[in-house]
Design a protein around this motif. Structure first.
Motif, PDB file in Angstrom:
ATOM      1  N   PHE A   1       0.828  -1.201   0.000  1.00  0.00           N
ATOM      2  CA  PHE A   1       0.000   0.000   0.000  1.00  0.00           C
ATOM      3  C   PHE A   1       0.864   1.253   0.000  1.00  0.00           C
ATOM      4  CE2 PHE A   1      -2.189   3.529   1.961  1.00  0.00           C
ATOM      5  CZ  PHE A   1      -3.386   3.541   1.270  1.00  0.00           C
ATOM      6  N   LEU A   2       1.897   1.278   0.813  1.00  0.00           N
ATOM      7  CA  LEU A   2       2.768   2.459   0.865  1.00  0.00           C
ATOM      8  C   LEU A   2       3.415   2.723  -0.490  1.00  0.00           C
ATOM      9  CD1 LEU A   2       4.525   1.988   4.328  1.00  0.00           C
ATOM     10  CD2 LEU A   2       2.724   3.627   3.724  1.00  0.00           C
ATOM     11  N   LEU A   3       3.850   1.658  -1.146  1.00  0.00           N
ATOM     12  CA  LEU A   3       4.438   1.808  -2.476  1.00  0.00           C
ATOM     13  C   LEU A   3       3.411   2.329  -3.466  1.00  0.00           C
ATOM     14  CD1 LEU A   3       6.748   1.404  -4.490  1.00  0.00           C
ATOM     15  CD2 LEU A   3       5.993  -0.975  -4.751  1.00  0.00           C
ATOM     16  N   GLY A   4       2.207   1.757  -3.406  1.00  0.00           N
ATOM     17  CA  GLY A   4       1.154   2.194  -4.319  1.00  0.00           C
ATOM     18  C   GLY A   4       0.779   3.641  -4.113  1.00  0.00           C
ATOM     19  N   ALA A   5       0.612   4.055  -2.859  1.00  0.00           N
ATOM     20  CA  ALA A   5       0.256   5.442  -2.569  1.00  0.00           C
ATOM     21  C   ALA A   5       1.356   6.398  -3.002  1.00  0.00           C
ATOM     22  CB  ALA A   5      -0.031   5.604  -1.082  1.00  0.00           C
ATOM     23  N   ALA A   6       2.615   6.034  -2.735  1.00  0.00           N
ATOM     24  CA  ALA A   6       3.738   6.898  -3.100  1.00  0.00           C
ATOM     25  C   ALA A   6       3.845   7.047  -4.620  1.00  0.00           C
ATOM     26  CB  ALA A   6       5.031   6.331  -2.526  1.00  0.00           C
ATOM     27  N   LEU A   7       3.733   5.923  -5.337  1.00  0.00           N
ATOM     28  CA  LEU A   7       3.803   5.981  -6.793  1.00  0.00           C
ATOM     29  C   LEU A   7       2.637   6.772  -7.379  1.00  0.00           C
ATOM     30  CD1 LEU A   7       4.889   2.366  -7.821  1.00  0.00           C
ATOM     31  CD2 LEU A   7       6.196   4.477  -8.087  1.00  0.00           C
ATOM     32  N   TYR A   8       1.464   6.551  -6.825  1.00  0.00           N
ATOM     33  CA  TYR A   8       0.272   7.224  -7.342  1.00  0.00           C
ATOM     34  C   TYR A   8       0.406   8.738  -7.198  1.00  0.00           C
ATOM     35  CZ  TYR A   8      -4.640   8.448  -7.988  1.00  0.00           C
ATOM     36  OH  TYR A   8      -5.816   9.002  -8.436  1.00  0.00           O
ATOM     37  N   ILE A   9       0.850   9.182  -6.046  1.00  0.00           N
ATOM     38  CA  ILE A   9       0.984  10.627  -5.812  1.00  0.00           C
ATOM     39  C   ILE A   9       2.152  11.204  -6.613  1.00  0.00           C
ATOM     40  CG2 ILE A   9       1.520  12.373  -4.056  1.00  0.00           C
ATOM     41  CD1 ILE A   9       0.052  10.552  -2.045  1.00  0.00           C
ATOM     42  N   TYR A  10       3.257  10.465  -6.680  1.00  0.00           N
ATOM     43  CA  TYR A  10       4.457  10.966  -7.341  1.00  0.00           C
ATOM     44  C   TYR A  10       4.302  11.046  -8.849  1.00  0.00           C
ATOM     45  CZ  TYR A  10       9.259  11.160  -9.067  1.00  0.00           C
ATOM     46  OH  TYR A  10      10.406  11.504  -9.734  1.00  0.00           O
ATOM     47  N   ARG A  11       3.647  10.058  -9.433  1.00  0.00           N
ATOM     48  CA  ARG A  11       3.577   9.971 -10.892  1.00  0.00           C
ATOM     49  C   ARG A  11       2.413  10.729 -11.509  1.00  0.00           C
ATOM     50  NH1 ARG A  11       6.505   6.252 -13.656  1.00  0.00           N
ATOM     51  NH2 ARG A  11       4.855   6.082 -15.213  1.00  0.00           N
ATOM     52  N   VAL A  12       1.629  11.415 -10.705  1.00  0.00           N
ATOM     53  CA  VAL A  12       0.551  12.225 -11.262  1.00  0.00           C
ATOM     54  C   VAL A  12       1.158  13.308 -12.144  1.00  0.00           C
ATOM     55  CG1 VAL A  12      -1.189  13.951 -10.713  1.00  0.00           C
ATOM     56  CG2 VAL A  12      -1.121  11.825  -9.468  1.00  0.00           C
ATOM     57  N   PRO A  13       0.724  13.444 -13.391  1.00  0.00           N
ATOM     58  CA  PRO A  13       1.328  14.436 -14.283  1.00  0.00           C
ATOM     59  C   PRO A  13       1.075  15.861 -13.807  1.00  0.00           C
ATOM     60  CG  PRO A  13      -0.678  13.529 -15.234  1.00  0.00           C
ATOM     61  CD  PRO A  13      -0.375  12.706 -14.024  1.00  0.00           C
ATOM     62  N   THR A  14       2.026  16.689 -14.049  1.00  0.00           N
ATOM     63  CA  THR A  14       1.907  18.100 -13.711  1.00  0.00           C
ATOM     64  C   THR A  14       1.810  18.917 -14.986  1.00  0.00           C
ATOM     65  OG1 THR A  14       4.305  18.306 -13.632  1.00  0.00           O
ATOM     66  CG2 THR A  14       3.179  17.849 -11.561  1.00  0.00           C
ATOM     67  N   VAL A  15       1.377  20.137 -14.840  1.00  0.00           N
ATOM     68  CA  VAL A  15       1.227  21.012 -15.997  1.00  0.00           C
ATOM     69  C   VAL A  15       2.592  21.433 -16.500  1.00  0.00           C
ATOM     70  CG1 VAL A  15       0.252  23.162 -16.819  1.00  0.00           C
ATOM     71  CG2 VAL A  15      -0.938  21.840 -15.086  1.00  0.00           C
TER      72      VAL A  15
END
Length: 200
Positions: A180-194
């Motif tokens: 879960f920690l890996l999934g949450a970290a990847l999900y937040i980190y890899r969200v594209p930015t403008v």
């Protein structure tokens, strides 16, 4: 996040439906706490016999994957809303909801439900993070199926098959939590930015 933005996020994620599914999962875990799921071995071994509480959390993980698939990444990135933190926090809260019914379940089943909900939800987050948004639910489904048909319940054997391990297995709990920690970290980190565009 402002109140209006929070309401829009809840609607966009279909949070009411996800919450309804989670309530149904909690009810089924409580009602069917004595049910055992017997799965024959796929290739070799003796198969597994897991409690209903170990399998039901998969439904909640699939519902969360469905909610993540509804996101509009481009729109949310353009408005710079911290909704991805809300996604991860909500996923954690839904997984932890199994602990709220601990008094109505044998302690071991409550632990297994929470552990599997946490780990399987983490797999959904990982899938969404690496771009499998529309197919995020297939990852926890496939992992659970592999654990049921090819995993081992014994402590110290087939460590990867934590969804079918006994509640007292500390390694299984650790692996689910780390997932879960890996999934949450990847999900937040890899969200594209403008991306910044050069002015004409």
């Amino acid at each position: 996040m402002r109140r209006q933005g929070l309401i829009l996020w809840c609607r966009q994620r279909g949070l009411a439906r996800v919450a309804a599914v989670q309530l149904a999962c909690l009810a089924w875990v409580i009602i069917g706490s004595g049910i055992l799921v017997q799965v024959p071995p796929l290739l070799s071994g003796t198969g597994v016999e897991v409690a209903n509480a170990a399998v039901v959390p998969l439904v909640g993980a699939v519902a969360i994957a469905w909610a993540l698939a509804r996101r509009d990444v481009a729109l949310e990135a353009a408005r710079r809303r911290p909704v991805w933190w809300w996604d991860a926090t909500t996923a954690l809260a839904l997984s932890a909801s199994y602990l709220a019914v601990t008094a109505l379940l044998p302690a071991s089943m409550a632990v297994v439900s929470f552990r599997n909900a946490l780990g399987l939800t983490g797999l959904s987050l990982i899938a969404a993070a690496i771009g499998l948004t529309q197919l995020a639910s297939t990852v926890p489904i496939a992992y659970t199926a592999a654990s049921l048909f090819a995993g081992r319940m014994e402590m110290g054997r087939a460590l990867w098959s934590w969804p079918v391990k006994y509640a007292r297995d500390p390694i299984a709990a650790s692996l689910a939590g780390l997932t879960f920690l890996l999934g949450a970290a990847l999900y937040i980190y890899r969200v594209p930015t403008v991306q910044k565009q050069d002015d004409d």
